[in-house]
Design a protein around this motif. Structure first.
Motif, PDB file in Angstrom:
ATOM      1  N   LEU A 393       0.794  -1.120   0.045  1.00 14.85           N
ATOM      2  CA  LEU A 393       0.041   0.030  -0.088  1.00 14.85           C
ATOM      3  C   LEU A 393       0.830   1.256   0.088  1.00 14.85           C
ATOM      4  O   LEU A 393       1.991   1.405   0.522  1.00 14.85           O
ATOM      5  CB  LEU A 393      -0.726  -0.115   1.066  1.00 14.85           C
ATOM      6  CG  LEU A 393      -2.083  -1.063   1.271  1.00 14.85           C
ATOM      7  CD1 LEU A 393      -2.469  -0.878   2.709  1.00 14.85           C
ATOM      8  CD2 LEU A 393      -2.910  -0.765   0.397  1.00 14.85           C
ATOM      9  N   SER A 397      -2.921   5.445  -0.511  1.00 17.68           N
ATOM     10  CA  SER A 397      -3.949   4.675  -0.932  1.00 17.68           C
ATOM     11  C   SER A 397      -4.457   3.808   0.299  1.00 17.68           C
ATOM     12  O   SER A 397      -4.641   2.622   0.267  1.00 17.68           O
ATOM     13  CB  SER A 397      -3.355   3.802  -2.021  1.00 17.68           C
ATOM     14  OG  SER A 397      -2.319   3.179  -1.805  1.00 17.68           O
ATOM     15  N   ARG A 399      -7.010   4.075   1.865  1.00 18.01           N
ATOM     16  CA  ARG A 399      -8.432   3.529   1.653  1.00 18.01           C
ATOM     17  C   ARG A 399      -8.430   2.115   1.160  1.00 18.01           C
ATOM     18  O   ARG A 399      -9.585   1.397   1.271  1.00 18.01           O
ATOM     19  CB  ARG A 399      -9.197   4.393   0.997  1.00 18.01           C
ATOM     20  CG  ARG A 399      -8.742   4.643  -0.412  1.00 18.01           C
ATOM     21  CD  ARG A 399      -9.296   5.812  -1.271  1.00 18.01           C
ATOM     22  NE  ARG A 399      -8.718   5.966  -2.340  1.00 18.01           N
ATOM     23  CZ  ARG A 399      -8.755   5.306  -3.604  1.00 18.01           C
ATOM     24  NH1 ARG A 399      -9.598   4.257  -3.577  1.00 18.01           N
ATOM     25  NH2 ARG A 399      -8.141   5.567  -4.564  1.00 18.01           N
ATOM     26  N   ARG A 400      -7.517   1.736   0.573  1.00 16.72           N
ATOM     27  CA  ARG A 400      -7.233   0.138  -0.054  1.00 16.72           C
ATOM     28  C   ARG A 400      -7.013  -0.724   1.063  1.00 16.72           C
ATOM     29  O   ARG A 400      -7.027  -1.764   0.614  1.00 16.72           O
ATOM     30  CB  ARG A 400      -6.370   0.274  -1.204  1.00 16.72           C
ATOM     31  CG  ARG A 400      -6.908   1.418  -2.207  1.00 16.72           C
ATOM     32  CD  ARG A 400      -5.997   1.196  -3.503  1.00 16.72           C
ATOM     33  NE  ARG A 400      -6.297  -0.106  -3.929  1.00 16.72           N
ATOM     34  CZ  ARG A 400      -5.511  -0.515  -4.979  1.00 16.72           C
ATOM     35  NH1 ARG A 400      -4.656   0.210  -5.773  1.00 16.72           N
ATOM     36  NH2 ARG A 400      -5.578  -1.619  -5.388  1.00 16.72           N
ATOM     37  N   LEU A 403      -9.308  -3.905   0.986  1.00 14.85           N
ATOM     38  CA  LEU A 403      -9.058  -4.849   0.020  1.00 14.85           C
ATOM     39  C   LEU A 403      -7.708  -5.486   0.411  1.00 14.85           C
ATOM     40  O   LEU A 403      -7.824  -6.835  -0.182  1.00 14.85           O
ATOM     41  CB  LEU A 403      -8.992  -3.749  -1.424  1.00 14.85           C
ATOM     42  CG  LEU A 403      -8.406  -4.470  -2.476  1.00 14.85           C
ATOM     43  CD1 LEU A 403      -9.527  -5.596  -3.118  1.00 14.85           C
ATOM     44  CD2 LEU A 403      -8.082  -3.899  -3.657  1.00 14.85           C
TER      45      LEU A 403
ATOM     46  N   GLN B 412     -13.373  -3.491 -11.777  1.00 14.53           N
ATOM     47  CA  GLN B 412     -12.835  -4.028 -10.435  1.00 14.53           C
ATOM     48  C   GLN B 412     -12.760  -5.530 -10.545  1.00 14.53           C
ATOM     49  O   GLN B 412     -11.764  -6.172 -10.021  1.00 14.53           O
ATOM     50  CB  GLN B 412     -13.826  -3.630  -9.193  1.00 14.53           C
ATOM     51  CG  GLN B 412     -13.042  -3.613  -8.010  1.00 14.53           C
ATOM     52  CD  GLN B 412     -13.994  -2.465  -6.909  1.00 14.53           C
ATOM     53  OE1 GLN B 412     -15.116  -2.742  -7.040  1.00 14.53           O
ATOM     54  NE2 GLN B 412     -13.270  -2.519  -5.822  1.00 14.53           N
ATOM     55  N   GLN B 416      -9.171  -7.870  -9.907  1.00 12.87           N
ATOM     56  CA  GLN B 416      -9.145  -8.861  -8.845  1.00 12.87           C
ATOM     57  C   GLN B 416      -8.561 -10.024  -9.366  1.00 12.87           C
ATOM     58  O   GLN B 416      -7.606 -10.715  -8.995  1.00 12.87           O
ATOM     59  CB  GLN B 416     -10.669  -9.078  -8.190  1.00 12.87           C
ATOM     60  CG  GLN B 416     -10.315  -9.926  -7.003  1.00 12.87           C
ATOM     61  CD  GLN B 416      -9.585  -9.479  -5.898  1.00 12.87           C
ATOM     62  OE1 GLN B 416      -9.161  -8.377  -5.896  1.00 12.87           O
ATOM     63  NE2 GLN B 416      -9.155 -10.228  -5.173  1.00 12.87           N
TER      64      GLN B 416
END
Lengths: 511, 810
Positions: A393, A397, A399-400, A403, B412, B416
């Motif tokens: 990261l 970023s 906010r990812r 994920l 997205q 992925q």
């Protein structure tokens, strides 16, 4: 001999698939379905044997047998459709069945000499399969190289057997292992014997610089590549795990395995990033994985080695058999991933991800597992480095983060899940020196640095030179090829259709 | 006796000009994801077929006819009649007598070999059992070098942007220690560092060094380039695309030629004695230049022509049968692609309902577009390879916000999966990921082995909530719609429902999948084109515009896009939202299609081994389309043989065995011949490309066929395939696409084009289409003008093939 002992003997899985040899003529479909049912039957027999022996018996052997039989079954089912209309389908089925039988024998053999014999059969059957299209010169060259290297390996293994027979007075694997556990192996002869066995295994597991044939077997139909890469080349790992008490008592063998394995891992790993065709890339990755497997065995990480054997077999079989989907994958994925191109930031992010990831794995290890061995550092490092890209990261970023966690946590959980399952199957070795672990971390860390440099498109002056070397496989195979041809000519059948006719007329003119 | 040694080869004093001429011979090969059929002899079309056969034999060692044993079977089965053979004999100038030709069927096959190069002469001195041969090594080295130069996806670690292929190769080869180790020769590597930096200079120097006389330069270059013809075709593709995009043309082919020639230069050892390899080669070269082709090869060409005449005879007989009468007012009109696979389905449709009319039109339906799917990064061309796309069609949900969301979620998802496969590929990660994720593959392997099913072909099902809009000005949209309606003859008498049926295949784990899709749509499915066209024709604004142009689209008429899945033979309709399609019409249409598809499926299933009935045909077709191990999912366009240009009235109900392309044309509506000219310049060329691709994959499988599918190894993600480890890039169709293991499933024939128009009109239309004219003049296809009296060959030196018509019905 009572019936029960016959039914329980390892001969059952070792002979049953080969019964497909009995179907020699007629509709190939019959031959295929016979092989299909025989392989399924063998798997059933293995399960029953396991149950009869009691579930408390060490499940490693039935597990490996089932793995090999499953792969053989997948290959047979795939090939039946894939090879429709091809000539010599009978021969193909026979060879696959023979390979499966002999591979089962390698896993189940109670004695070293039987194991070696079965391994020779696997190798010879594979050699014929590689020449399924005998008119293809590259196929013959690859098979020829494999032939020479395998015989060399078998010779070393046979010598090892002889020496151990002298020392232990037996070739029974269980007995030798018991002796090694009880007394250690003080004498030089013991050590030499084990070293010879290990050299034999290394030679048959495609370690550099004798790895060339493994990359060049794309000259046989796809399922043959799948069988070789998923089910045959890693037999060496199974043999090592079976002989783990011997390895634990032989520091020289450990060092040899780790050194060879690390070199192969590093070189093959680098080369794989430069390959231009899908199957050859998969092959180089197999080579790197085999290096990793050998190193794991050398470090005494037998649990991981077994997990790796299973995972790699299934993964590689799948990867080869679906290699035709490359174009579909290209259509779906091309241009989707665009990575930022600010090298310094990106490299820092990779470094941070690596450290963070290793720390996370370490913390999980400490929280979940009691007891601590030096070698587990190697496992932690492997997992940490592997999962690091998920945690990559940039500060901008953040906010990812969710994920990143959805990528990281499931993989980590999965890994520990397997780990707990295998904990019941067998135990890791111990007593490896710390510097061996340090040696093992060299290829891992180097590859991580390199992959970070490559994926961030960093262009350092030395990189182009290394890339060029890597593209040529570090020039390791060429001398071997030449030597193999010079020492012992390959037998060529047929001739190349596109060969310019250098006919008798020309030759006469020259004279 | 024709002199066979004299080659019609111009003499070049200028080396660069000769290099250009050599490169101009290579036809492009499209990448696998956009694979369309290409006539590999396209760039040679200005020469005659017979002359190219000679040249291919000489320079490439290739044949342009099947081995004689192939014709022996046909002769024995009576498929070739004596009259056919006699006609072919006469056409070839009576060089061979009948007894000669018959005797040749039992003669031993003679091998073909190209003109020798220096590397071949050196190989003569090498022991193939103990040493690697030069020609093997050179091909491998060049091929690997090209792959790494052109690859953009397979390797993660790629060379830094060197623009010139030649310079990249030069840098590679002079540092390649491996090759010297392998070949046991060090000297040439030192020479490699001394090669000129400029490819043109190298070619110049090579010609000097080999002391070639001016008339030898071109043959030498051509021979050298054909040794790497696969990569040459890829280079030609890149140049072709640059030309379409009106960009500056790269010189990849010239570079490739320079590379192959440079290898020859590297092998010159400086020895000038009589026994040196160079003088050996010179002897061989001159001797080969003066060796005529063996009579067997030439006789095979006569047999090949006889076979074509035999098919023409059968076709004319079939076409002379009484067609089904035209039904009353149609309830359904279905426009299909001209593809041979449509013929079968169309026949079944019309047989089942007299209220259904079918028409044939090039499968991109005249919409010159590129298609950008939701979430996709780039637009993919959906039109014939000859043209550049003019407009982009995008999926749209109707609102800007909706589009953005749609795009983002698709993207997205793609990211992925792409990330996961990227992660798996990383060398340091792969060790552990294999352990962690590998065991999960057990489930996939089990599923695939039990059911054979692998992942479904994506892109076949459009999102029902989205419409496909063409980003083009209104006038152009009206123009596209109007041209389509006029060319299909639909400008009057439209049925309440007009189906526009694109086609696509459904296969899995198949690198050659695109070759089974619509060639007119750039190797993609034709559905997006059908959807765009229908959206245009259903649009009030466009209809208004059409009315001003004199085409009245009835209020009640609805245009409905559909997709013909050619692997399973199933048609799905995709009316899209907001289309007022009468329920009864829809029900009639769907049930009719279902029945007709079942019939077509059964008919096509007979081409696969094993007996089939209607139920099992569907089951088997489904299995083939989804089986991960299937190498023959469908026969594609195999056995294509003719193009019939005319009204459906002439062919309705006639059994053409799925071998004919059918294009709509009504001479009565084409007063100035411009429509015919368009057909000759568009669809006829596309069908020629398809026809010649199949032809070449059969007669010259080593050069223009991609070999055995079980050995295919995808290069650079989509560039092409290697057969096995390496070797040259392979182009064309796999053996499995034309051969079932025991017999050929494609009969290599030059296309028979039957046009329902007067001969004079055809000839004058040809005058306006130079490319089509070349094909006719060079006998790359045979055009016949059909009339009530028979079929007349359109060619200088015409003769009439008289076939009496059997009572044509009203």
């Amino acid at each position: 001999m009572p019936l029960s002992s016959i039914l329980l003997s390892p001969l059952v899985p070792a002979c049953l698939p080969a019964a497909a040899l009995l179907v020699r003529r007629g509709d190939p479909a019959r031959c295929w379905s016979t092989a299909d049912w025989l392989v399924r039957g063998t798997a059933l027999a293995v399960l029953l044997q396991w149950l009869c022996r009691g579930v408390s018996a060490p499940p490693l052997q039935p597990l490996m047998l089932l793995l090999v039989l499953f792969l053989a079954w997948v290959i047979v089912r795939f090939s039946q459709v894939y090879l429709q209309g091809e000539t010599s389908q009978h021969g193909y089925v026979h060879l696959v069945a023979t390979t499966a039988s002999a591979a089962c024998a390698v896993i189940a053999a109670p004695r070293l000499d039987i194991l070696l014999g079965a391994w020779v059969v696997v190798s010879l059957a594979m050699n014929s399969l590689l020449q399924h299209y005998p008119e293809r010169r590259p196929a013959q060259l690859a098979a020829h190289k494999k032939f020479l290297v395998s015989r060399l390996g078998e010779l070393s293994f046979a010598l090892g057997c002889l020496v151990l027979d002298r020392c232990a007075g037996t070739l029974s694997i269980a007995e030798i292992n018991r002796l090694a556990l009880l007394h250690g192996m003080q004498s030089r002869a013991w050590q030499a014997g084990v070293l010879l066995l290990v050299i034999g295994v290394l030679l048959k597991t495609a370690q550099v610089p004798l790895h060339g044939w493994l990359m060049q077997v794309m000259e046989a139909p796809t399922p043959v590549s799948a069988l070789l890469h998923a089910g045959v080349v890693n037999l060496g790992g199974i043999v090592l795990v079976r002989l783990s008490p011997l390895l634990d008592a032989s520091p020289a063998a450990q060092v040899l395995l780790v050194a060879c394995g690390c070199t192969t891992m590093l070189l093959a790993g680098v080369v794989s990033t430069t390959r231009v065709s899908i199957k050859v890339r998969l092959a180089w990755l197999t080579c790197a994985q085999m290096g990793f497997l050998m190193a794991e065995c050398g470090l005494g990480l037998y649990q991981l080695a077994v997990l790796h054997l299973i995972g790699h077999s299934l993964y590689k079989a799948h990867a080869f058999l679906t290699s035709g989907s490359a174009v579909q994958v290209f259509r779906r994925e091309h241009g989707v991933l665009q990575r930022p191109l600010r090298p310094v930031k990106a490299l820092a992010a990779d470094a941070a991800a690596g450290i963070l990831s290793v720390a996370c794995v370490y913390a999980t290890y400490r929280a979940l597992l009691h007891g601590w061995h030096t070698v587990e550092t190697a496992a932690i490092l492997t997992v940490g480095i592997a999962l690091a890209p998920a945690l990559r990261l940039l500060p901008s970023s953040a906010r990812r983060l969710p994920l990143a966690l959805t990528r990281f946590v499931p993989l980590l959980a999965l890994y520990f899940g397997w780990h707990f399952l295998l904990n019941r199957v067998l135990h890791d070795g111990s007593g490896r020196p710390a510097w061996l672990v340090a040696l093992f971390s060299v290829p891992l860390l180097s590859l991580y640095v390199l992959q970070s440099l490559i994926s961030n498109r960093v262009a350092l002056p030395w990189m182009n030179t290394v890339r060029r070397w890597a593209f040529h496989g570090f020039y390791l195979d060429e001398s071997v090829s030449r030597l193999a041809l010079a020492v012992w000519p390959a037998r060529y059948h047929g001739h190349d259709a596109q060969q310019p006719a250098l006919t008798a007329a020309y030759v006469k003119e020259l004279a | 006796m024709i002199s066979l040694t004299c080659m019609d080869v111009a003499t070049f004093s200028d080396t660069t000009e000769a290099a250009r001429e050599a490169c101009a011979r290579i036809a492009p090969a499209w990448p696998l994801d956009r694979s369309i059929a290409v006539n590999p002899y396209w760039k040679l079309r200005t020469r005659s077929f017979a002359q190219v056969a000679q040249e291919m034999h000489r320079f490439a060692g290739s044949r342009m006819a099947m081995p004689l044993s192939f014709y022996k079977t046909l002769w024995a089965s009576g498929a070739i009649a004596r009259a056919d053979l006699q006609s072919a004999m006469r056409e070839s100038g009576n060089v061979f007598s009948m007894p000669d030709l018959l005797a040749s069927l039992n003669a031993a096959e003679t091998g073909c070999s190209p003109l020798p190069l220096l590397s071949d002469a050196l190989d003569l001195g090498r022991d193939p059992e103990h040493q690697v041969l030069w020609r093997e090594h050179i091909t491998t080295q060049i091929s690997q070098c090209c792959a790494s130069f052109f690859d953009e996806v397979q390797a993660d670690w790629r060379p830094d942007g060197e623009a010139s292929l030649y310079r990249y190769w030069r840098a590679t080869v002079s540092e390649d220690r491996g090759a010297s180790l392998l070949m046991g020769d060090e000297r040439w590597r030192r020479r490699a560092a001394l090669l000129p930096e400029n490819p043109d200079a190298l070619l110049e120097e090579a010609v000097k060094q080999f002391a070639l006389s001016p008339d030898q330069v071109l043959p030498w270059f051509v021979t050298a380039l054909y040794r790497v013809s696969g990569w040459a075709a890829w280079c030609a593709y890149l140049e072709w695309q640059a030309r379409l995009a009106a960009e500056e043309k790269p010189c990849f082919q010239r570079d490739l030629l320079a590379i192959r020639v440079a290898w020859e230069v590297l092998l010159v050892d400086g020895d000038t004695s009589l026994r040196s390899s160079l003088s050996t080669w010179q002897l061989q070269w001159h001797s080969a230049m003066n060796t005529p082709r063996s009579p067997e090869v030439r006789m095979a060409e006569v047999w090949q022509r006889a076979q074509e005449l035999a098919y023409a005879r059968q076709l004319f007989e079939a076409l002379s049968g009484p067609p089904l009468p035209k039904g009353t007012t149609p309830r359904l009109q279905a426009v299909f692609c001209i593809d041979v696979r449509s013929e079968v389905l169309r026949r079944h449709l019309e047989r089942r309902s007299p209220e259904c009319q079918t028409l044939g039109f090039a499968g991109f339906f005249g919409v010159p577009m590129a298609y950008r799917a939701a979430g996709a990064e780039t637009a993919v061309p959906h039109l014939p390879g000859l043209f550049a796309s003019a407009y982009t069609a995008k999926e749209s949900t109707g609102s800007e916000l909706g589009d953005a969301q749609h795009h983002a979620s698709a993207r997205q998802q793609a990211q992925q999966t792409a990330w996961r496969s990227w992660h798996m590929r990383q060398p340091a990660s792969s060790f552990n990921l294999v352990e962690t994720e590998g065991p999960l593959k057990l489930a996939t392997l089990l599923k695939c082995s039990l059911s054979g099913k692998w992942m479904a072909n994506d892109g076949a099902r459009p999102d029902a909530s989205a419409t496909l809009t063409l980003h083009a000005p209104l006038a152009e949209r009206i123009g596209i719609a109007g041209r389509f309606l006029r060319a299909t003859g639909l400008s009057s008498g439209m049925a309440p429902t007009v189906l526009v049926v694109g086609h696509g295949s459904e296969t899995t784990n198949n690198p050659m999948a695109a070759a089974l899709d619509c060639g007119a749509c750039g190797g993609q499915t034709g559905l997006p084109n059908a959807r765009v066209l229908c959206a245009l024709l259903n649009d009030g604004e466009v209809r208004e515009g059409l009315r001003k142009d004199g085409i009245n689209v009835p209020e009640a008429t609805v245009f409905v896009p559909a997709l013909h899945n050619t692997t399973v033979d199933r048609v799905t309709v995709h009316p899209g939202k907001g289309v007022a399609w009468n329920e009864q019409d829809a029900a009639y249409c769907v049930s009719l299609l279902e029945e007709a598809c079942a019939g077509a499926r059964e008919e096509r299933a007979a081409r696969f081994p094993g007996a089939v009935d209607r139920a099992s045909a569907l089951h088997k077709a489904r299995r083939r389309s989804s089986d991960w191990a299937e190498v023959r999912p469908e026969w594609g366009l195999a056995d294509n043989a003719s193009l019939i240009v005319g009204r459906r009235d002439h062919t309705r109900g006639l059994h053409l065995q799925g071998r004919s392309f059918l294009h709509e044309y009504d001479a009565a509506l084409d007063s100035d011949g411009s429509m015919l000219a368009q057909i000759l310049g568009g669809p006829m060329i596309v069908t020629n490309w398809i026809n010649m691709q199949y032809f070449a994959s059969c007669v010259d499988p080593h050069r223009f066929g991609s070999g055995n599918k079980t050995l295919h190894n995808v290069v650079g993600g989509h560039i092409g395939v290697f057969e096995g480890n390496g070797g040259d890039l392979r182009i064309g169709l796999a053996r499995q696409s034309v051969h079932d293991g025991t017999a050929w499933r494609h009969t290599p024939l030059r296309l028979i084009v039957v046009i329902y128009a007067e001969k004079q009109r055809i000839e004058s239309a040809l005058q306006t289409q130079p490319m089509a004219m070349d094909l006719v003049n060079g006998r790359w296809l045979h055009v016949y003008a059909a009339s009530n009296t028979g079929f007349e060959h359109v060619y200088p030196g015409t003769k009439l093939m008289a076939v009496t018509r059997k009572s044509p019905s009203a």
